[in-house]
Design a protein around this motif. Structure first.
Motif, PDB file in Angstrom:
ATOM      1  N   VAL A 155       0.920  -1.111  -0.039  1.00 24.57           N
ATOM      2  CA  VAL A 155       0.016  -0.075  -0.045  1.00 24.57           C
ATOM      3  C   VAL A 155       0.903   1.086   0.055  1.00 24.57           C
ATOM      4  O   VAL A 155       1.990   1.515   0.720  1.00 24.57           O
ATOM      5  CB  VAL A 155      -0.802  -0.095   1.100  1.00 24.57           C
ATOM      6  N   GLY A 156       0.728   2.003  -0.807  1.00 22.29           N
ATOM      7  CA  GLY A 156       1.313   3.286  -1.102  1.00 22.29           C
ATOM      8  C   GLY A 156       1.235   4.143   0.291  1.00 22.29           C
ATOM      9  O   GLY A 156       2.208   4.621   1.009  1.00 22.29           O
ATOM     10  N   ILE A 157       0.046   4.548   0.665  1.00 27.07           N
ATOM     11  CA  ILE A 157      -0.425   5.351   1.897  1.00 27.07           C
ATOM     12  C   ILE A 157      -1.521   4.870   2.507  1.00 27.07           C
ATOM     13  O   ILE A 157      -2.407   4.452   2.152  1.00 27.07           O
ATOM     14  CB  ILE A 157      -0.896   6.789   1.520  1.00 27.07           C
ATOM     15  N   LEU A 158      -1.128   4.269   3.876  1.00 27.45           N
ATOM     16  CA  LEU A 158      -1.870   3.636   4.719  1.00 27.45           C
ATOM     17  C   LEU A 158      -2.422   4.471   5.715  1.00 27.45           C
ATOM     18  O   LEU A 158      -1.663   4.879   6.803  1.00 27.45           O
ATOM     19  CB  LEU A 158      -1.132   2.562   5.186  1.00 27.45           C
ATOM     20  N   GLY A 159      -3.935   4.671   6.025  1.00 30.70           N
ATOM     21  CA  GLY A 159      -4.332   5.527   7.176  1.00 30.70           C
ATOM     22  C   GLY A 159      -4.357   6.775   6.793  1.00 30.70           C
ATOM     23  O   GLY A 159      -4.176   7.428   5.740  1.00 30.70           O
ATOM     24  N   CYS A 160      -5.288   7.730   7.441  1.00 27.58           N
ATOM     25  CA  CYS A 160      -5.611   8.879   7.526  1.00 27.58           C
ATOM     26  C   CYS A 160      -4.579   9.807   8.558  1.00 27.58           C
ATOM     27  O   CYS A 160      -4.960   9.695   9.657  1.00 27.58           O
ATOM     28  CB  CYS A 160      -7.048   9.533   7.714  1.00 27.58           C
ATOM     29  N   GLY A 181      -7.268   1.189  11.555  1.00 30.79           N
ATOM     30  CA  GLY A 181      -7.214   0.207  10.693  1.00 30.79           C
ATOM     31  C   GLY A 181      -6.062  -0.853  10.853  1.00 30.79           C
ATOM     32  O   GLY A 181      -5.177  -0.386  11.400  1.00 30.79           O
ATOM     33  N   ILE A 182      -6.210  -2.083  10.551  1.00 32.14           N
ATOM     34  CA  ILE A 182      -5.114  -3.002  10.694  1.00 32.14           C
ATOM     35  C   ILE A 182      -4.736  -3.696   9.468  1.00 32.14           C
ATOM     36  O   ILE A 182      -5.679  -4.065   8.771  1.00 32.14           O
ATOM     37  CB  ILE A 182      -5.602  -3.963  11.648  1.00 32.14           C
ATOM     38  N   LYS A 185      -1.974  -0.070  12.453  1.00 31.93           N
ATOM     39  CA  LYS A 185      -1.252  -1.062  13.029  1.00 31.93           C
ATOM     40  C   LYS A 185      -0.952  -2.113  11.563  1.00 31.93           C
ATOM     41  O   LYS A 185      -1.834  -2.606  11.013  1.00 31.93           O
ATOM     42  CB  LYS A 185      -1.862  -1.815  13.876  1.00 31.93           C
ATOM     43  N   ILE A 186       0.299  -2.691  11.566  1.00 28.05           N
ATOM     44  CA  ILE A 186       0.726  -3.570  10.614  1.00 28.05           C
ATOM     45  C   ILE A 186       1.451  -4.685  11.435  1.00 28.05           C
ATOM     46  O   ILE A 186       2.112  -4.447  12.440  1.00 28.05           O
ATOM     47  CB  ILE A 186       1.838  -3.283   9.747  1.00 28.05           C
ATOM     48  N   VAL A 187       0.573  -5.922  11.362  1.00 33.32           N
ATOM     49  CA  VAL A 187       0.986  -7.134  12.161  1.00 33.32           C
ATOM     50  C   VAL A 187       1.118  -8.527  11.428  1.00 33.32           C
ATOM     51  O   VAL A 187       0.474  -8.701  10.468  1.00 33.32           O
ATOM     52  CB  VAL A 187      -0.390  -7.371  13.180  1.00 33.32           C
ATOM     53  N   GLY A 188       2.622  -9.033  11.377  1.00 40.72           N
ATOM     54  CA  GLY A 188       2.655 -10.163  11.133  1.00 40.72           C
ATOM     55  C   GLY A 188       2.857 -10.303   9.638  1.00 40.72           C
ATOM     56  O   GLY A 188       2.198 -11.323   8.791  1.00 40.72           O
ATOM     57  N   CYS A 189       3.455  -9.346   8.875  1.00 39.43           N
ATOM     58  CA  CYS A 189       3.658  -9.181   7.480  1.00 39.43           C
ATOM     59  C   CYS A 189       4.992  -9.253   7.184  1.00 39.43           C
ATOM     60  O   CYS A 189       5.939  -9.231   7.886  1.00 39.43           O
ATOM     61  CB  CYS A 189       3.070  -7.650   7.018  1.00 39.43           C
ATOM     62  N   GLU A 243       4.508   6.402  11.355  1.00 38.94           N
ATOM     63  CA  GLU A 243       3.910   7.036  12.398  1.00 38.94           C
ATOM     64  C   GLU A 243       3.014   6.041  13.220  1.00 38.94           C
ATOM     65  O   GLU A 243       2.440   6.264  14.314  1.00 38.94           O
ATOM     66  CB  GLU A 243       3.347   8.246  12.075  1.00 38.94           C
ATOM     67  N   GLY A 244       2.720   4.830  12.548  1.00 41.75           N
ATOM     68  CA  GLY A 244       1.770   3.836  13.614  1.00 41.75           C
ATOM     69  C   GLY A 244       2.646   2.697  13.965  1.00 41.75           C
ATOM     70  O   GLY A 244       3.788   2.994  14.271  1.00 41.75           O
ATOM     71  N   ASP A 245       1.964   1.578  14.105  1.00 43.17           N
ATOM     72  CA  ASP A 245       2.605   0.689  14.967  1.00 43.17           C
ATOM     73  C   ASP A 245       2.955  -0.546  14.030  1.00 43.17           C
ATOM     74  O   ASP A 245       2.071  -0.840  13.088  1.00 43.17           O
ATOM     75  CB  ASP A 245       1.414   0.024  16.037  1.00 43.17           C
ATOM     76  N   ILE A 246       3.976  -1.193  14.282  1.00 41.00           N
ATOM     77  CA  ILE A 246       4.518  -2.182  13.385  1.00 41.00           C
ATOM     78  C   ILE A 246       4.845  -3.679  14.468  1.00 41.00           C
ATOM     79  O   ILE A 246       5.423  -3.297  15.319  1.00 41.00           O
ATOM     80  CB  ILE A 246       5.627  -2.110  12.516  1.00 41.00           C
TER      81      ILE A 246
END
Length: 332
Positions: free
Chosen positions: A227-232, A256-257, A294-298, A319-322
């Motif tokens: 994804v190029g841009i993820l979230g607002c 979003g996750i 959040k990005i999990v298990g990728c 700026e989010g969670d990984i």
């Protein structure tokens, strides 16, 4: 999927002024339930004076339930400056635009051996999936595949190009989902925002269990394997997405996750950065990961990353969670 092919060749070349132009192999605009349809051919839309244009291999502008459908061939659109603005326009291998007034579901659909090109919002399956108004609405994309295809957004500072969907979730609520989808053996060339699965995902609930395999991706803004841009978030999302458009909601956090997704790519390239005032770059999985996302298990495995800005084997600008991330990459 149906075995019998019907060859459709559509060409819209009208220079007359119109509010919106929609063209598709089955229908220009359609609602309700559409299932077991197969289109093979060439779909062309020229909207040089229209305010909006939706062009799709199956349907130009759709709402409702679309399942077990297939497209092979070419989809081309040429739009005016107004139509190529971020609004309700889009070019897609199956659907140009999904209506923002309905709950939409696309399941078990296939685009293969296709060439999809437009100068605005372009996706291998859906160009513009802009989400719905109302509670528990939104767009669901489940079990869909794009393979052996070329997807290209030719120009436009508002352009979003994705192997599956160009833009996900601009209007309304956060109930947009992608689950168990695949993009493989594709060349994806964008302009402003480019991703192997989605160009820009602003308002969404989840992107899960989806894979991008054996792709090459090139763009001139935010480029990423998934994804190029993820979230607002305004640090990543330029204000012009919302300027001069009174019906756009102000961006808000959807929490979003993205989970259990993977990317294997030959090359991710930011050939030139067209922006000077926002963060851009190349990420193996995500270009810009916004706050409260959040990005999990990728997993990301990239043979080559080349960038004129930020560059990361997993995320270019975060700026989010990984959590639980794995990356194998060669940085240039």
């Amino acid at each position: 999927l149906p075995q019998q092919s019907t060859d459709f060749i559509f060409s819209i070349l009208s220079e007359e002024y119109g509010f919106i132009k929609c063209v598709g192999g089955i229908a220009g605009s359609a609602g309700g339930k559409i299932t077991d349809c197969f289109v093979e051919g060439i779909i062309c839309a020229s909207a040089t004076t229209a305010d909006y244009c939706c062009c799709g291999g199956l349907i130009g502008s759709a709402s409702g339930d679309i399942s077990n459908c297939k497209f092979s061939g070419s989809v081309f659109s040429e739009m005016s400056d107004n139509a190529s603005y971020f609004n309700q326009s889009g070019t897609g291998g199956l659907i140009g635009c999904l209506s923002y007034y309905a709950k939409n579901r696309i399941s078990n659909c296939l685009v293969e051996n296709a060439v999809i090109e437009g100068n605005s919002i372009v996706g291998g399956l859906v160009g513009n999936s802009d989400s719905s108004y109302g509670d528990d609405d939104g767009d669901d994309c489940i079990g869909c595949v794009v393979k052996n295809s070329s997807i290209k957004s030719k120009s436009g500072e508002f352009s979003c190009c994705g192997g599956l969907i160009g833009v996900l979730g601009l209007y309304g609520d956060c109930d947009n989902t992608i689950n168990n989808c695949i993009v493989e053996n594709c060349n994806i060339t964008g302009y402003a925002y480019t991703g192997g699965l989605v160009g820009v995902a602003l308002k969404f609930k989840s992107i899960e269990n989806s894979n991008v395999n054996n792709v090459s991706i090139e763009g001139q803004g935010c480029v990423a394997g998934l994804v190029g841009i993820l979230g607002c978030d305004f640090d990543c999302v330029p204000l012009f997405f919302y300027d001069n458009s009174y019906y756009y909601d102000i961006p808000y956090d959807c929490n979003g996750i993205v989970s259990n997704c993977s990317v294997t790519a030959n090359k991710l390239l930011e050939s030139n950065s067209i922006f000077n005032d926002i963060d851009t770059g190349v990420g193996g999985l995500v270009g810009c990961n916004s706050k409260n996302t959040k990005i999990v298990g990728c997993f990301a495995k990239i043979k080559s990353i080349e960038s004129n800005g930020e560059a990361g084997g997993f995320v270019a600008y975060n700026e989010g969670d990984i959590e639980n991330a794995t990356t194998l990459v060669r940085m240039m």
